[in-house]
Design an enzyme around this catalytic site. Structure first.
Site, short mmCIF file in Angstrom:
data_model
loop_
_atom_site.label_atom_id
_atom_site.label_comp_id
_atom_site.label_asym_id
_atom_site.label_seq_id
_atom_site.Cartn_x
_atom_site.Cartn_y
_atom_site.Cartn_z
N LYS A 1 0.82 -1.22 0.00
CA LYS A 1 0.00 0.00 0.00
C LYS A 1 0.85 1.27 0.00
CE LYS A 1 -2.42 -0.51 3.78
NZ LYS A 1 -3.39 -0.39 4.88
N LYS B 1 6.58 1.31 1.82
CA LYS B 1 7.52 1.45 2.94
C LYS B 1 7.06 0.54 4.06
CE LYS B 1 5.23 5.48 4.88
NZ LYS B 1 5.34 6.85 5.30
#
Length: 131
Positions: free
Chosen positions: A44, A47
């Protein structure tokens, strides 16, 4: 008995998270929280979360008004989670307004206002650049 379900990453837990979870619980009798898996979170946001999925689940599980926690492994499975847990109400933050209306045939969809001035992203940026 009404079951409320909601989802999130819940990294760097803050008062905004607490307030939306508390308001979600007031809509029903039971609050279930899907915590994004590490893999889903990376897909999403591109990170990694500060805390891993097990730690984030433990943190959310410790909140008094949260009745149960499960691992959300795919955004595409939200409808299946709603059915699996027989949820009556899906709660999401109002920054997602309209994006989950397709689940209105499975349950009531409610978008709650976010706590103004509070953001995990902004907090992390503040920490990164310093006060």
């Amino acid at each position: 008995m009404k079951t409320v379900i909601t989802f999130g990453t819940f990294d760097m837990l803050h008062v905004g998270h607490i307030r939306i979870l508390e308001r979600a619980k007031r809509l029903g009798d039971r609050l279930l929280v899907g915590v994004s898996s590490d893999e889903l979170n990376f897909r999403k946001k591109q990170k990694s979360a500060i805390y891993n999925e097990q730690d984030r689940m433990e943190i959310i599980r410790s909140i008094a008004f949260v009745d149960d926690v499960f691992l959300e492994e795919s955004l595409e499975l939200k409808g299946e989670y709603i059915k699996q847990f027989s949820a009556d109400i899906l709660v999401m933050g109002d920054d997602w307004e309209g994006r989950f209306d397709m689940f209105n045939d499975l349950c009531q969809v409610v978008y709650l206002p976010r706590t103004l001035g509070i953001s995990t992203t902004e907090t992390l940026e503040y920490i990164r650049v310093g006060a």
